[in-house]
Write an enzyme that holds these catalytic residues in place. Structure first.
Site, PDB file in Angstrom:
ATOM      1  N   ASN A  34      -7.501  -2.584  14.855  1.00 57.22           N
ATOM      2  CA  ASN A  34      -9.094  -2.567  13.808  1.00 57.22           C
ATOM      3  C   ASN A  34      -9.064  -3.811  13.309  1.00 57.22           C
ATOM      4  O   ASN A  34     -10.297  -4.365  12.776  1.00 57.22           O
ATOM      5  CB  ASN A  34      -9.541  -1.810  13.793  1.00 57.22           C
ATOM      6  CG  ASN A  34      -8.519  -1.228  12.057  1.00 57.22           C
ATOM      7  OD1 ASN A  34      -7.625  -1.766  11.584  1.00 57.22           O
ATOM      8  ND2 ASN A  34      -9.240  -0.434  11.693  1.00 57.22           N
ATOM      9  N   ASP A  84       0.608  -1.320  -0.397  1.00 61.57           N
ATOM     10  CA  ASP A  84       0.028   0.147   0.393  1.00 61.57           C
ATOM     11  C   ASP A  84       0.573   1.097   0.055  1.00 61.57           C
ATOM     12  O   ASP A  84       2.085   1.541   0.234  1.00 61.57           O
ATOM     13  CB  ASP A  84      -1.390  -0.098   1.563  1.00 61.57           C
ATOM     14  CG  ASP A  84      -0.029  -0.139   2.252  1.00 61.57           C
ATOM     15  OD1 ASP A  84       1.141  -0.632   2.385  1.00 61.57           O
ATOM     16  OD2 ASP A  84      -1.075  -0.965   3.293  1.00 61.57           O
ATOM     17  N   HIS A 102      -7.493  -3.966  10.106  1.00 59.43           N
ATOM     18  CA  HIS A 102      -7.121  -4.273   8.789  1.00 59.43           C
ATOM     19  C   HIS A 102      -6.031  -5.353   8.003  1.00 59.43           C
ATOM     20  O   HIS A 102      -5.002  -5.248   9.488  1.00 59.43           O
ATOM     21  CB  HIS A 102      -7.039  -3.193   8.767  1.00 59.43           C
ATOM     22  CG  HIS A 102      -5.860  -2.169   9.328  1.00 59.43           C
ATOM     23  ND1 HIS A 102      -6.000  -1.009   9.527  1.00 59.43           N
ATOM     24  CD2 HIS A 102      -4.619  -1.776   8.371  1.00 59.43           C
ATOM     25  CE1 HIS A 102      -4.805  -0.393  10.600  1.00 59.43           C
ATOM     26  NE2 HIS A 102      -3.820  -0.640   9.106  1.00 59.43           N
TER      27      HIS A 102
HETATM   28  C1  GLP Z   1      -0.751   0.416   8.559  1.00 61.03           C
HETATM   29  C2  GLP Z   1       0.023  -0.489   6.981  1.00 61.03           C
HETATM   30  C3  GLP Z   1      -0.180  -1.821   7.075  1.00 61.03           C
HETATM   31  C4  GLP Z   1       0.258  -2.307   8.739  1.00 61.03           C
HETATM   32  C5  GLP Z   1      -0.381  -1.683   9.837  1.00 61.03           C
HETATM   33  C6  GLP Z   1       0.280  -1.681  11.437  1.00 61.03           C
HETATM   34  O1  GLP Z   1      -1.718   0.794   8.882  1.00 61.03           O
HETATM   35  N1  GLP Z   1      -1.052  -0.402   5.786  1.00 61.03           N
HETATM   36  O2  GLP Z   1       0.439  -2.685   6.057  1.00 61.03           O
HETATM   37  O3  GLP Z   1       0.047  -3.956   9.195  1.00 61.03           O
HETATM   38  O4  GLP Z   1      -0.608  -0.157   9.992  1.00 61.03           O
HETATM   39  O5  GLP Z   1       1.638  -1.484  11.718  1.00 61.03           O
HETATM   40  P1  GLP Z   1       2.706  -1.863  12.713  1.00 61.03           P
HETATM   41  O6  GLP Z   1       3.131  -2.508  12.521  1.00 61.03           O
HETATM   42  O7  GLP Z   1       3.550  -0.070  12.472  1.00 61.03           O
HETATM   43  O8  GLP Z   1       1.894  -1.953  13.916  1.00 61.03           O
END
Ligand code: GLP
Length: 248
Positions: free
Chosen positions: A135, A67, A137
């Site tokens: 959440n 992304d 995602h």
């Molecule tokens: C962002 C990214 C995700 C990632 C999420 C969690 O939203 N788009 O791909 O999994 O953050 O990130 P973190 O590893 O910093 O908790």
């Protein structure tokens, strides 16, 4: 589905990095799906350290990122393209034609999504790294995203913007939109490796693994993937039924 639980982070990150190294050793033309966020940083450090010791060859490697924010250029400090250059791409000597990420500055975002989706169909991903949002995602597929979604433009959930604000100077600087691989795009990867650490992921991991398979928890669909590997620390796994778990 294989779930492995770790007391300590160094061995967790080392073992995940090894999966990616093994995939490249087995197939020099392998295609990696890569993620951003804080979770992959230590994994990327292991990959870089091994590369510097000549443990693998990246000349024929192709990578796709999950992304990118809409409206940030690749040179902006907060863009995911910049994150990837800093933490992995440059150190692995990946050339621009080997490393792919959606262009968040495209004038026609819908065409950019179609271009990215087609490119992935032409270069199927062998091993996809995933984190998880608090959440539930995956990539930027927020709760409610259809399971059959392809690469698309998304409006970010306020929870996601708050979680990611730590990478920006203030909450209002966090973009409201992003381009993300869709859930069906992610599910096409031959192998999926999801990593979650820390207490703030515990509820999402519980919903993903023990709740219903439902669009209200995007990560729950991963349970239908035939080749899913989940790496958790004790805190992320703290709300789970322990009989499911192996120790790393
Ligand atoms: C962002 C990214 C995700 C990632 C999420 C969690 O939203 N788009 O791909 O999994 O953050 O990130 P973190 O590893 O910093 O908790």
């Amino acid at each position: 589905m294989h779930i492995t639980l770790y007391h300590t982070h160094p061995s967790l990150y080392r073992d995940v990095a090894q999966l990616f190294i093994d995939s490249l050793r087995n197939n020099p033309k392998t295609v990696w799906g890569l993620a951003t966020g804080s979770t992959p940083i230590e994994i990327y450090k292991h990959l870089v350290a091994h590369y510097q010791k000549d443990a693998f060859d990246t000349r024929f490697l192709t990578t796709f990122n999950l992304d990118e924010y809409v409206g940030l250029s690749a040179s902006s400090d907060q863009s995911y393209a910049h994150f990837m250059s800093r933490h992995l791409w440059d150190a692995l000597n990946l050339q621009p034609n080997q490393r792919h990420i959606p262009n968040g500055l495209a004038s026609d975002l819908v065409s950019e999504c179609e271009r990215y989706e087609t490119l992935i169909l032409e270069h199927p991903i062998h091993i996809q790294l995933l984190g998880i949002g608090s959440n539930g995602h995956i990539a930027f597929n927020e709760p409610g995203t259809p399971f059959d979604s392809k690469t698309h433009v998304v409006t970010l959930d306020s929870k996601t913007r708050m979680d990611n604000a730590r990478f920006f100077d203030a909450l209002h600087s966090v973009p409201h939109q992003a381009i993300t691989m869709g859930i069906s795009t992610i599910m096409k990867a031959q192998k999926i490796v999801l990593v979650a650490t820390g207490q703030n992921k515990a509820k999402a991991i519980q919903a993903m693994l023990e709740g219903p398979i439902s669009e209200s928890c995007p990560a729950s669909i991963l349970r239908n993937h035939p080749n899913l590997f989940i790496y958790l620390d004790d805190k992320a796994a703290s709300l789970l039924n322990t009989h499911l778990l192996n120790r790393g």
